[in-house]
Design a protein around this motif. Structure first.
Motif, PDB file in Angstrom:
ATOM      1  N   MET A 194       0.853  -1.185   0.000  1.00 48.97           N
ATOM      2  CA  MET A 194       0.000   0.000   0.000  1.00 48.97           C
ATOM      3  C   MET A 194       0.892   1.240   0.000  1.00 48.97           C
ATOM      4  N   PHE A 195       0.499   2.249  -0.766  1.00 46.94           N
ATOM      5  CA  PHE A 195       1.326   3.456  -0.889  1.00 46.94           C
ATOM      6  C   PHE A 195       0.914   4.475   0.168  1.00 46.94           C
ATOM      7  N   ASP A 196       1.246   4.139   1.396  1.00 47.37           N
ATOM      8  CA  ASP A 196       0.794   4.929   2.537  1.00 47.37           C
ATOM      9  C   ASP A 196       1.968   5.575   3.264  1.00 47.37           C
ATOM     10  N   GLY A 197       3.162   5.462   2.700  1.00 47.51           N
ATOM     11  CA  GLY A 197       4.316   6.058   3.362  1.00 47.51           C
ATOM     12  C   GLY A 197       4.764   5.293   4.588  1.00 47.51           C
ATOM     13  N   SER A 198       4.240   4.092   4.783  1.00 44.70           N
ATOM     14  CA  SER A 198       4.679   3.242   5.885  1.00 44.70           C
ATOM     15  C   SER A 198       5.427   2.044   5.309  1.00 44.70           C
ATOM     16  N   SER A 199       6.541   1.691   5.954  1.00 49.84           N
ATOM     17  CA  SER A 199       7.342   0.589   5.428  1.00 49.84           C
ATOM     18  C   SER A 199       6.971  -0.749   6.059  1.00 49.84           C
ATOM     19  N   SER A 200       5.882  -0.773   6.844  1.00 51.88           N
ATOM     20  CA  SER A 200       5.583  -1.999   7.583  1.00 51.88           C
ATOM     21  C   SER A 200       5.291  -3.171   6.652  1.00 51.88           C
ATOM     22  N   ASP A 201       4.682  -2.900   5.478  1.00 50.04           N
ATOM     23  CA  ASP A 201       4.358  -4.004   4.571  1.00 50.04           C
ATOM     24  C   ASP A 201       5.580  -4.460   3.773  1.00 50.04           C
ATOM     25  N   TRP A 202       6.747  -3.843   4.010  1.00 48.27           N
ATOM     26  CA  TRP A 202       7.987  -4.323   3.407  1.00 48.27           C
ATOM     27  C   TRP A 202       8.716  -5.296   4.348  1.00 48.27           C
ATOM     28  N   GLY A 203       8.126  -5.588   5.482  1.00 51.55           N
ATOM     29  CA  GLY A 203       8.752  -6.487   6.436  1.00 51.55           C
ATOM     30  C   GLY A 203       9.068  -7.833   5.803  1.00 51.55           C
ATOM     31  N   VAL A 254      13.312  -4.260  -3.990  1.00 51.09           N
ATOM     32  CA  VAL A 254      12.421  -4.565  -5.113  1.00 51.09           C
ATOM     33  C   VAL A 254      11.599  -5.782  -4.735  1.00 51.09           C
ATOM     34  N   THR A 255      10.324  -5.768  -5.077  1.00 53.92           N
ATOM     35  CA  THR A 255       9.517  -6.978  -4.973  1.00 53.92           C
ATOM     36  C   THR A 255       8.420  -6.889  -6.032  1.00 53.92           C
ATOM     37  N   ASN A 256       7.708  -7.978  -6.250  1.00 49.47           N
ATOM     38  CA  ASN A 256       6.599  -7.930  -7.201  1.00 49.47           C
ATOM     39  C   ASN A 256       5.517  -8.907  -6.799  1.00 49.47           C
ATOM     40  N   ASP A 257       4.294  -8.597  -7.260  1.00 47.28           N
ATOM     41  CA  ASP A 257       3.208  -9.574  -7.151  1.00 47.28           C
ATOM     42  C   ASP A 257       2.795  -9.929  -8.575  1.00 47.28           C
ATOM     43  N   GLY A 258       1.593 -10.432  -8.756  1.00 45.49           N
ATOM     44  CA  GLY A 258       1.176 -10.832 -10.090  1.00 45.49           C
ATOM     45  C   GLY A 258       0.773  -9.674 -10.981  1.00 45.49           C
ATOM     46  N   SER A 259       0.786  -8.455 -10.432  1.00 52.05           N
ATOM     47  CA  SER A 259       0.371  -7.289 -11.210  1.00 52.05           C
ATOM     48  C   SER A 259       1.470  -6.254 -11.383  1.00 52.05           C
ATOM     49  N   ASN A 260       2.219  -6.009 -10.313  1.00 50.36           N
ATOM     50  CA  ASN A 260       3.110  -4.847 -10.292  1.00 50.36           C
ATOM     51  C   ASN A 260       4.490  -5.193  -9.763  1.00 50.36           C
ATOM     52  N   ILE A 261       5.426  -4.291 -10.056  1.00 50.93           N
ATOM     53  CA  ILE A 261       6.749  -4.357  -9.438  1.00 50.93           C
ATOM     54  C   ILE A 261       6.883  -3.124  -8.543  1.00 50.93           C
ATOM     55  N   TYR A 262       7.377  -3.345  -7.326  1.00 50.23           N
ATOM     56  CA  TYR A 262       7.425  -2.293  -6.308  1.00 50.23           C
ATOM     57  C   TYR A 262       8.875  -1.999  -5.945  1.00 50.23           C
ATOM     58  N   PHE A 263       9.175  -0.706  -5.774  1.00 53.10           N
ATOM     59  CA  PHE A 263      10.512  -0.279  -5.379  1.00 53.10           C
ATOM     60  C   PHE A 263      10.426   0.501  -4.075  1.00 53.10           C
ATOM     61  N   MET A 264      11.479   0.386  -3.280  1.00 51.80           N
ATOM     62  CA  MET A 264      11.575   1.188  -2.062  1.00 51.80           C
ATOM     63  C   MET A 264      13.016   1.662  -1.935  1.00 51.80           C
ATOM     64  N   ILE A 265      13.163   2.953  -1.626  1.00 50.58           N
ATOM     65  CA  ILE A 265      14.484   3.546  -1.440  1.00 50.58           C
ATOM     66  C   ILE A 265      14.526   4.177  -0.051  1.00 50.58           C
ATOM     67  N   ARG A 266      15.607   3.903   0.663  1.00 50.15           N
ATOM     68  CA  ARG A 266      15.854   4.596   1.929  1.00 50.15           C
ATOM     69  C   ARG A 266      17.053   5.514   1.751  1.00 50.15           C
ATOM     70  N   ILE A 267      16.904   6.729   2.263  1.00 50.55           N
ATOM     71  CA  ILE A 267      17.993   7.709   2.185  1.00 50.55           C
ATOM     72  C   ILE A 267      18.325   8.206   3.581  1.00 50.55           C
ATOM     73  N   VAL A 268      19.452   8.922   3.677  1.00 47.22           N
ATOM     74  CA  VAL A 268      19.864   9.463   4.975  1.00 47.22           C
ATOM     75  C   VAL A 268      18.939  10.595   5.396  1.00 47.22           C
ATOM     76  N   ASP A 303       9.730  10.915   5.589  1.00 44.22           N
ATOM     77  CA  ASP A 303      11.134  11.124   5.960  1.00 44.22           C
ATOM     78  C   ASP A 303      12.090  10.483   4.960  1.00 44.22           C
ATOM     79  N   GLY A 304      12.787   9.442   5.389  1.00 43.39           N
ATOM     80  CA  GLY A 304      13.818   8.869   4.549  1.00 43.39           C
ATOM     81  C   GLY A 304      13.381   7.659   3.746  1.00 43.39           C
ATOM     82  N   PHE A 305      12.103   7.528   3.496  1.00 44.71           N
ATOM     83  CA  PHE A 305      11.548   6.304   2.918  1.00 44.71           C
ATOM     84  C   PHE A 305      10.625   6.644   1.752  1.00 44.71           C
ATOM     85  N   LEU A 306      10.863   6.020   0.595  1.00 46.95           N
ATOM     86  CA  LEU A 306      10.015   6.252  -0.579  1.00 46.95           C
ATOM     87  C   LEU A 306       9.618   4.914  -1.176  1.00 46.95           C
TER      88      LEU A 306
END
Ligand code: CA
Ligand code: CA
Ligand code: CA
Ligand code: CA
Length: 389
Positions: free
Chosen positions: A1-10, A35-49, A121-124
């Motif tokens: 979910m594009f909610d700005g929370s990284s919890s679903d990247w656990g 990087v991860t993907n499901d049957g529909s999309n590919i998802y990216f996450m970047i952490r910065i300082v 913050d540092g998470f996209l």
């Protein structure tokens, strides 16, 4: 979910880590990327300082370069890969943060797809549909952050990393061979000559609809008598999803006619961006519809039409991972609209079957105008105005 929370990247490990401090220790200093993907999309996450930057003007500062054929001689030569696509974000559009998928080209890149983005913050987190980038098996990837053009950071700092795509059960690629052995979940009468009692025109006359899933992604398919055009801005296909089996929640009314379910989500394929010259190929948006007049964008999903058929792939998590979904399929063009009977679909059973929900199919004399007004408000013109480089 594009909610700005990284919890679903656990549980997902970074595909690459990068030193902190090698790019000023700030908003362009990448420390890890995922990087991860499901049957529909590919998802990216970047952490910065530092903190994720979302400029109101200028190019989106965070990019992922994708060599989807793993061939450095095709696409844009960049840091050892031949980048066939670039996914860049975040970009603010109509009070929604998006990322845009681009094909590198001179003098400027060509936008071919949108996706939502979320950050804090540092998470996209952002991404793109697998259908937009041709369902690659493996991708050579370079991450880039260029926030204020003082420092630029890449991950990895030299070369690239390779992501192996987990293959979908069904590709929403316009090729129906992957549906072999799956029967239609609902059939709809076809008519002619047109106008006829079931639909006004062959290009909106639904005959067969399909649904299946792999526990993670819901795959749907609509077959029509006529031909699906990607040209006219008026062409639209919709899949209405009642995920709480409650006719009193969500959308149940199309221009005064009851569709027999309360659709809590709608997957809507069409040409977004209002009239005039199309700015991007057609896309499929998934909207949450808690009330008849509310359409909240949840995300953009893989979809592809091909002559008489259209396929879409909807992440089940985006619709609340229900066990039962009541579904209505719709095709709408300028002459009119064809709507199927409602079907009750039980997820995670293969091969799948459906049960008719008591209701009657009907026609609308005009396209579902209400949606077009909303679609226009998404105003993809903004993508062009913001001039992504
Ligand atoms: Ca770094
Ligand atoms: Ca390439
Ligand atoms: Ca397919
Ligand atoms: Ca409902």
């Amino acid at each position: 979910m594009f909610d700005g929370s990284s919890s679903d990247w656990g549980g997902i490990s970074p595909i690459v880590t990068d030193p902190s401090g090698d790019a000023g220790g700030n908003d362009e200093d990448i420390v890890s990327a995922y990087v991860t993907n499901d049957g529909s999309n590919i998802y990216f996450m970047i952490r910065i300082v530092g903190s994720i930057v979302s400029p109101t003007d200028g190019p989106p500062p965070y990019r992922v370069y994708l060599d989807v054929d793993q061939d450095p001689s095709t696409g844009m030569a960049y840091r050892g890969i031949g980048a066939d696509y670039v996914v860049a974000g975040p970009l603010e559009m109509d009070r929604t943060y998006v990322s845009v998928t681009l094909v590198p080209a001179d003098p400027e890149p060509v936008p071919i797809g949108l996706f939502l983005a979320g950050f804090s913050d540092g998470f996209l987190e952002f991404g793109c549909t697998l259908s937009a980038i041709g369902y690659p098996d493996a991708i050579d990837v370079v991450f880039e952050a260029m926030a204020v053009v003082i420092d630029t950071d890449w991950a990895p700092d030299t070369g690239y990393v390779t992501y192996d795509v987990e293959p979908p059960m069904i590709k929403a690629d316009g090729d129906t061979t992957d549906w072999a052995g799956i029967d239609p979940i609902v059939t709809d009468p076809s008519g002619g000559p047109y106008p006829n009692p079931d639909a006004n025109h062959p290009d909106e006359d639904i005959i067969n609809c399909y649904a299946t899933d792999d526990g993670e992604t819901l795959y749907v398919r609509i077959d029509i008598v006529g031909t699906i055009s990607t040209k006219p801005v008026s062409s639209m296909f919709a899949v209405f999803l009642d995920t709480d089996s409650n006719p009193n929640t969500g959308v149940s009314d199309l221009d005064g006619l009851n569709i027999g379910i309360g659709a809590d989500y709608i997957a809507l394929w069409g040409m977004f961006g209002g009239g005039g010259e199309p700015l991007m190929p057609p896309m499929a948006f998934l909207f949450r519809t808690p009330a008849p007049s509310v359409m909240e964008p949840i995300g953009i999903v893989s979809s592809q039409p091909n002559e008489h058929t259209i396929e879409m792939a909807i992440p089940l998590m985006w619709v609340g991972s229900p066990n039962t979904i009541n579904i209505v399929f719709m095709a709408s063009l300028i002459p009119g609209t064809d709507v199927t009977n409602a079907i009750s679909y039980v997820t995670r059973i293969q091969p799948v079957g459906g049960v008719l929900v008591p209701s009657s199919s009907f026609d609308l004399l005009a396209p579902w105008i209400g949606l077009f007004g909303f679609v226009g408000s998404i105003a993809l013109v903004a993508v062009r105005k913001k001039h992504i480089n």
